[in-house]
Write a protein that holds these residues in place. Sequence first.
Motif, PDB file in Angstrom:
ATOM      1  N   HIS A 277       0.841  -1.198   0.000  1.00 25.96           N
ATOM      2  CA  HIS A 277       0.000   0.000   0.000  1.00 25.96           C
ATOM      3  C   HIS A 277       0.884   1.260   0.000  1.00 25.96           C
ATOM      4  O   HIS A 277       0.681   2.157  -0.821  1.00 25.96           O
ATOM      5  N   GLU A 278       1.866   1.286   0.894  1.00 23.99           N
ATOM      6  CA  GLU A 278       2.763   2.450   0.961  1.00 23.99           C
ATOM      7  C   GLU A 278       3.500   2.629  -0.367  1.00 23.99           C
ATOM      8  O   GLU A 278       3.732   3.741  -0.817  1.00 23.99           O
ATOM      9  N   HIS A 281       1.507   4.502  -2.868  1.00 21.87           N
ATOM     10  CA  HIS A 281       1.660   5.956  -2.739  1.00 21.87           C
ATOM     11  C   HIS A 281       2.899   6.433  -3.480  1.00 21.87           C
ATOM     12  O   HIS A 281       2.878   7.435  -4.183  1.00 21.87           O
ATOM     13  N   GLU A 355      -5.590   7.251  -1.090  1.00 21.97           N
ATOM     14  CA  GLU A 355      -5.567   6.018  -0.283  1.00 21.97           C
ATOM     15  C   GLU A 355      -6.223   4.864  -1.037  1.00 21.97           C
ATOM     16  O   GLU A 355      -5.720   3.744  -1.025  1.00 21.97           O
ATOM     17  N   HIS A 399      -8.254   9.126   5.534  1.00 17.15           N
ATOM     18  CA  HIS A 399      -8.344   7.773   4.981  1.00 17.15           C
ATOM     19  C   HIS A 399      -9.816   7.376   4.882  1.00 17.15           C
ATOM     20  O   HIS A 399     -10.622   7.803   5.704  1.00 17.15           O
TER      21      HIS A 399
HETATM   22 ZN   LIG Z   1      -1.882   5.340   2.691  1.00 15.99          ZN
END
Ligand SMILES: [Zn+2]
Length: 414
Positions: A277-278, A281, A355, A399
Amino acid sequence: MSTPAILLALIIAFVTLEFVLSSVLSWLNTRWMTHPIPDVLQGLYDEERYSRQQAYMRANKRAALVERCFSYVLTLVILLLGLYGWLDGLCKSWTSVPLLQMLLFLVIFNLFNTIIALPFSYYAVFVIEERFGFNRTTHKTFWLDTIKSFVVSTILTALLLGIALWLYQVFGQQFWIWATLAIAVFVVFMNLFYSNLIVPLFNKQTPLPAGELRDSIERAVAQFGSTFSDIYVIDGSKHSTKANAYFTGFGPKKRIVLYDTLMQQMTNDEIVAVLAHEFGHYKHGDTFRNMIVTIVTLAVNLFIFSLLVGNPDLPAALGGTAPSFILALVAFSLLLTPIDILLTPLANALSRRAEYRADAFAAQHGHAEPLISGLKKLAANNLSNLTPHPWVVRFNYSHPTLAQRIVALRNASQ
Ligand SMILES: [Zn+2]
């Protein structure tokens, strides 16, 4: 009514608007507490744990209510008594050098804010977090952190505003162009060196040792088509049992940071999914875009401020009796409150979109289910609110809610 009196009335109206709005949102959230838990989150808490979560929310809500009312009344008193102007006059009586006058103002102002915030942060850490088993902060760490935060934030604001004032003295109204450049350099510098300069003041970071977890992370990173050798573990457990992970920096300074608490709570698959997930980004350029947005917002603010900075009505609205760069700045930022109120939900909407995109990235690389189970663990361990009011989400949530994320993750992985 004189112009300063009108400006003061406007400022008070704006501050009141903000107070009312946040009170209404908090009230809506409380009313929503009894709302049924979304289907995808059934079973996250057992009955005992859920009543604990509700108690945690009520405790936080009460503390926030007291703090909100106190700081609102305090702000009104400061404004109505013209205490900003009084402090500015006091600093001016101590020295005739404008830069020193402003620095004195900043130090006293920051010290006052720190002292006012202390009982609230003390109560939050040693009463609420302690009672619910989250707190790991010792009294020594708490006091040292408070002092360090005060020193760091005072030095940084003094540095930035000192440069801004100096540029104003040299370039007059055009100073905003140079101030924007200076701030842009500062923002880029902080993004690059935050992990090296600021984090070590509060936490210890150690490279993630070789082993199964490091291998899984490196395999995943290779799968995303990148290399990332800087993987660090931070001792989040020094402060709290709550867990986190993040990417920081860019270019040669990019690094992955894992909380030791995350490693205690999650399986390797779940940690890799959180990092996926990071990484989403990172791939979507979210860090970089946030940096640009910050700089552009500041440039716009500085431009508008440059049109008003010489106007004696701004300092006068705060009780000032002489032209003052810092009083003009304080008045200006208070007058911006309604724009902040409008921009906050917008910024949060953009953040939530980012997100979702990062979650979709993780799902496309096959990490949807471990990410869901990891996020559920975090929510359960942190006693997260499973039923936030939709308007609170719209306004305050950077989020999406856990339920929204799970639904979107399952859709994206199909
Ligand atoms: Zn995030």
